[in-house]
Design a protein around this motif. Structure first.
Motif, PDB file in Angstrom:
ATOM      1  N   ARG A 133       0.811  -1.222   0.000  1.00  0.00           N
ATOM      2  CA  ARG A 133       0.000   0.000   0.000  1.00  0.00           C
ATOM      3  C   ARG A 133       0.845   1.273   0.000  1.00  0.00           C
ATOM      4  NH1 ARG A 133      -2.968   1.664   3.543  1.00  0.00           N
ATOM      5  NH2 ARG A 133      -2.405   0.521   5.423  1.00  0.00           N
ATOM      6  N   VAL A 134       2.114   1.160   0.396  1.00  0.00           N
ATOM      7  CA  VAL A 134       2.975   2.346   0.400  1.00  0.00           C
ATOM      8  C   VAL A 134       4.084   2.248  -0.643  1.00  0.00           C
ATOM      9  CG1 VAL A 134       2.467   2.918   2.798  1.00  0.00           C
ATOM     10  CG2 VAL A 134       4.424   1.431   2.281  1.00  0.00           C
ATOM     11  N   GLY A 135       3.988   1.261  -1.534  1.00  0.00           N
ATOM     12  CA  GLY A 135       4.900   1.191  -2.671  1.00  0.00           C
ATOM     13  C   GLY A 135       6.267   0.624  -2.358  1.00  0.00           C
ATOM     14  N   LEU A 136       6.389  -0.170  -1.301  1.00  0.00           N
ATOM     15  CA  LEU A 136       7.666  -0.803  -0.968  1.00  0.00           C
ATOM     16  C   LEU A 136       7.660  -2.263  -1.406  1.00  0.00           C
ATOM     17  CD1 LEU A 136       8.161   0.612   2.656  1.00  0.00           C
ATOM     18  CD2 LEU A 136       9.226   1.426   0.540  1.00  0.00           C
ATOM     19  N   SER A 137       8.845  -2.836  -1.551  1.00  0.00           N
ATOM     20  CA  SER A 137       8.953  -4.256  -1.887  1.00  0.00           C
ATOM     21  C   SER A 137       8.254  -5.083  -0.813  1.00  0.00           C
ATOM     22  CB  SER A 137      10.423  -4.669  -1.983  1.00  0.00           C
ATOM     23  OG  SER A 137      11.073  -3.966  -3.015  1.00  0.00           O
ATOM     24  N   THR A 138       7.431  -6.028  -1.262  1.00  0.00           N
ATOM     25  CA  THR A 138       6.609  -6.793  -0.323  1.00  0.00           C
ATOM     26  C   THR A 138       7.381  -7.986   0.218  1.00  0.00           C
ATOM     27  OG1 THR A 138       5.639  -7.949  -2.226  1.00  0.00           O
ATOM     28  CG2 THR A 138       4.445  -6.049  -1.348  1.00  0.00           C
ATOM     29  N   THR A 139       8.334  -7.695   1.075  1.00  0.00           N
ATOM     30  CA  THR A 139       9.167  -8.744   1.664  1.00  0.00           C
ATOM     31  C   THR A 139       8.498  -9.433   2.843  1.00  0.00           C
ATOM     32  OG1 THR A 139      10.227  -7.187   3.196  1.00  0.00           O
ATOM     33  CG2 THR A 139      11.240  -7.452   1.015  1.00  0.00           C
ATOM     34  N   GLY A 140       7.568  -8.744   3.497  1.00  0.00           N
ATOM     35  CA  GLY A 140       6.948  -9.287   4.694  1.00  0.00           C
ATOM     36  C   GLY A 140       7.813  -9.133   5.933  1.00  0.00           C
ATOM     37  N   SER A 141       8.997  -8.532   5.783  1.00  0.00           N
ATOM     38  CA  SER A 141       9.916  -8.301   6.896  1.00  0.00           C
ATOM     39  C   SER A 141      10.066  -6.805   7.133  1.00  0.00           C
ATOM     40  CB  SER A 141      11.294  -8.909   6.600  1.00  0.00           C
ATOM     41  OG  SER A 141      11.190 -10.308   6.429  1.00  0.00           O
ATOM     42  N   ILE A 142      10.389  -6.460   8.354  1.00  0.00           N
ATOM     43  CA  ILE A 142      10.580  -5.057   8.712  1.00  0.00           C
ATOM     44  C   ILE A 142      11.968  -4.592   8.291  1.00  0.00           C
ATOM     45  CG2 ILE A 142      10.829  -3.475  10.667  1.00  0.00           C
ATOM     46  CD1 ILE A 142       7.945  -4.190  10.014  1.00  0.00           C
ATOM     47  N   ASN A 143      12.003  -3.421   7.656  1.00  0.00           N
ATOM     48  CA  ASN A 143      13.266  -2.742   7.375  1.00  0.00           C
ATOM     49  C   ASN A 143      13.073  -1.266   7.684  1.00  0.00           C
ATOM     50  OD1 ASN A 143      11.807  -1.724   5.192  1.00  0.00           O
ATOM     51  ND2 ASN A 143      12.679  -3.199   3.754  1.00  0.00           N
ATOM     52  N   ARG A 144      14.113  -0.478   7.472  1.00  0.00           N
ATOM     53  CA  ARG A 144      14.048   0.921   7.869  1.00  0.00           C
ATOM     54  C   ARG A 144      12.958   1.687   7.116  1.00  0.00           C
ATOM     55  NH1 ARG A 144      18.886   5.426   7.386  1.00  0.00           N
ATOM     56  NH2 ARG A 144      17.923   7.015   8.702  1.00  0.00           N
ATOM     57  N   THR A 146      10.207   0.575   5.845  1.00  0.00           N
ATOM     58  CA  THR A 146       8.880   0.187   6.337  1.00  0.00           C
ATOM     59  C   THR A 146       8.565   0.871   7.652  1.00  0.00           C
ATOM     60  OG1 THR A 146       9.092  -1.959   5.224  1.00  0.00           O
ATOM     61  CG2 THR A 146       7.413  -1.771   6.930  1.00  0.00           C
ATOM     62  N   ILE A 147       9.554   0.968   8.538  1.00  0.00           N
ATOM     63  CA  ILE A 147       9.346   1.656   9.814  1.00  0.00           C
ATOM     64  C   ILE A 147       8.989   3.118   9.589  1.00  0.00           C
ATOM     65  CG2 ILE A 147      10.441   2.353  11.982  1.00  0.00           C
ATOM     66  CD1 ILE A 147      12.227  -0.161  11.718  1.00  0.00           C
ATOM     67  N   VAL A 148       9.733   3.773   8.705  1.00  0.00           N
ATOM     68  CA  VAL A 148       9.449   5.183   8.413  1.00  0.00           C
ATOM     69  C   VAL A 148       8.027   5.348   7.887  1.00  0.00           C
ATOM     70  CG1 VAL A 148      10.061   7.132   6.931  1.00  0.00           C
ATOM     71  CG2 VAL A 148      11.862   5.806   8.039  1.00  0.00           C
ATOM     72  N   ALA A 149       7.606   4.462   6.990  1.00  0.00           N
ATOM     73  CA  ALA A 149       6.256   4.547   6.430  1.00  0.00           C
ATOM     74  C   ALA A 149       5.198   4.287   7.494  1.00  0.00           C
ATOM     75  CB  ALA A 149       6.107   3.565   5.276  1.00  0.00           C
ATOM     76  N   LEU A 150       5.451   3.331   8.381  1.00  0.00           N
ATOM     77  CA  LEU A 150       4.511   3.046   9.468  1.00  0.00           C
ATOM     78  C   LEU A 150       4.314   4.258  10.372  1.00  0.00           C
ATOM     79  CD1 LEU A 150       5.715  -0.528  10.506  1.00  0.00           C
ATOM     80  CD2 LEU A 150       3.402   0.015   9.716  1.00  0.00           C
ATOM     81  N   ASN A 151       5.364   5.062  10.507  1.00  0.00           N
ATOM     82  CA  ASN A 151       5.340   6.172  11.457  1.00  0.00           C
ATOM     83  C   ASN A 151       4.980   7.518  10.840  1.00  0.00           C
ATOM     84  OD1 ASN A 151       5.916   4.576  13.683  1.00  0.00           O
ATOM     85  ND2 ASN A 151       8.126   4.783  13.437  1.00  0.00           N
TER      86      ASN A 151
END
Length: 414
Positions: A133-144, A146-151
């Protein structure tokens, strides 16, 4: 779970995650079925919408998403989560519990996942869906990233939706029965036919300092096995500095220097420590393995001198950050794309396209019915079957300040 047992909050979450349809009554039924039949895992974590981004359906869904996000904000929205920069399946602890809570707020983690401090298959699937939904690779794992997008605060997300719903209204009319939309901040291209998405392609678009323009035109022609004439701006900004460091660069990449009189000159005859090179034409031989345009160039008449094309550097399409060009647009799976463009042009089926590419000969194909093409800038939208989508405002056109995730990325070399 009965259809009537869903709360208002569950309906809001359905809208956020894309689990509900646009209409209120079907939304209850579909959400109930979705919660009951959900099979955790990557296969179902990423929702692929067939609704065109520029459509009345997307506009309506985006308006509903604004209402849903405002409702969620009134209930407290979401709080920032403190997570390790690497976390995945099998992890345990308080950070996982916080992640589960954050994903549940926006409906990415389903209710049947329960409460736990374990990073299980439900969490992995929810992370995949959020990343999609935010245009990142769908790895299913947390990376930096993904954290920025979550926040990203919910207030910023609401303002994104409010800004972009105005853009969507501009494009909600009749765009044609067959057309192409390139969404620059999403770095994607979609072909649309009879109101549905026919194909979807990752793209490489303009860097921040060499932006791809907004435009509306028609695609009249496809060039197979093209030569590439280096634009003057690239000669100055890229080619001259490159030759100062790598004197064999032109020879290795089969780029010829053509003098004003039409003759070819050797690289050794040029003073690379001056601007002499700007007086010449630089032309790269055809060849999909090395030519900057790959096997195909798609002409799009415009005052900006940009076009769409293949690329030998296909690895960029697997990157999250695809702002790598000097304004033109590189298209993934370009053979599928041009096959769709030429489908109504007699004599140009997929077999013919493959044959011409394999021949290595320069061939131009005029499209029988030139296809409308729109390069647009949309950083937030929703579709009835695809959830609420957000992309970084890479060119800072939303007026909300620097894009959060893009700030993590470095410029890619061309």
């Amino acid at each position: 779970m009965s259809q009537l047992s869903l709360t208002r909050r569950e309906t809001v979450l359905a809208l956020l995650s894309g689990a509900a349809s646009a209409a209120a009554a079907p939304a209850f039924a579909q959400q109930a079925e979705w919660l009951q039949n959900y099979d955790a895992g990557p296969r179902n974590a990423v929702l692929r919408s067939s609704t065109p981004m520029l459509s009345p359906e997307t506009l309506q869904a985006t308006e509903q998403a604004i209402a849903a996000y405002r409702d969620l904000a009134a209930r407290g929205g979401w709080q920032p989560v403190q997570l390790p920069e690497r976390m995945g399946l099998g992890a345990r602890g308080a950070a996982v519990a916080a992640l589960r809570q954050r994903l549940a707020v926006t409906g990415d983690l389903v209710q049947k996942a329960g409460e736990s401090n374990v990073y299980d298959s439900y969490v992995e699937a929810a992370v995949r869906q959020f990343q999609a939904r935010v245009g990142l690779s769908t790895t299913g794992s947390i990376n930096r990233a993904t954290i920025v997008a979550l926040n990203v605060p919910i207030e910023r997300r609401i303002r994104q939706l409010e800004t972009n719903v105005v853009r969507l209204r501009t494009w909600s009319g009749n765009l044609g029965s067959r057309y192409v939309v390139a969404n620059i901040p999403a770095a994607t291209v979609e072909t649309v036919e009879n109101g549905r998405v026919a194909t979807r392609h990752a793209a490489g678009v303009g860097k921040i300092d060499r932006q791809s323009p907004l435009l509306q035109t028609k695609i009249p022609e496809v060039n197979f096995n093209p030569t590439w004439t280096v634009p003057a701006s690239i000669i100055r900004k890229d080619l001259i500095p490159k030759m100062r460091k790598e004197p064999n660069y032109l020879t290795e990449n089969k780029i010829r220097i053509i003098s004003p009189s039409g003759g070819e000159i050797a690289p050794s005859q040029v003073n690379w420590n001056s601007d002499e090179a700007t007086r010449y034409t630089f032309r790269q031989d055809p060849g999909g393995d090395f030519n900057s345009l790959g096997f195909v160039r798609i002409n799009i008449p415009s005052p900006y001198g940009v076009y769409m094309h293949d690329t030998p550097a296909k690895g960029i399409f697997g990157d999250d950050y695809r702002f790598v060009s000097s304004g033109c647009m590189r298209v993934q799976n370009v053979r599928d794309y041009v096959a769709w463009l030429l489908k109504n042009t007699p004599g140009w089926d997929r077999a013919k396209i493959d044959e011409v590419i394999a021949s290595g000969q320069r061939v131009n194909a005029r499209i029988a019915d030139p296809v409308p093409c729109y390069w647009v800038y949309v950083t937030a939208w929703a579709t009835p079957d695809g959830g609420v989508q957000f992309r970084d405002d890479i060119y800072n056109k939303d007026g909300l300040g620097p894009a959060p995730v893009a700030a993590l990325q470095g410029e890619n070399d061309i």
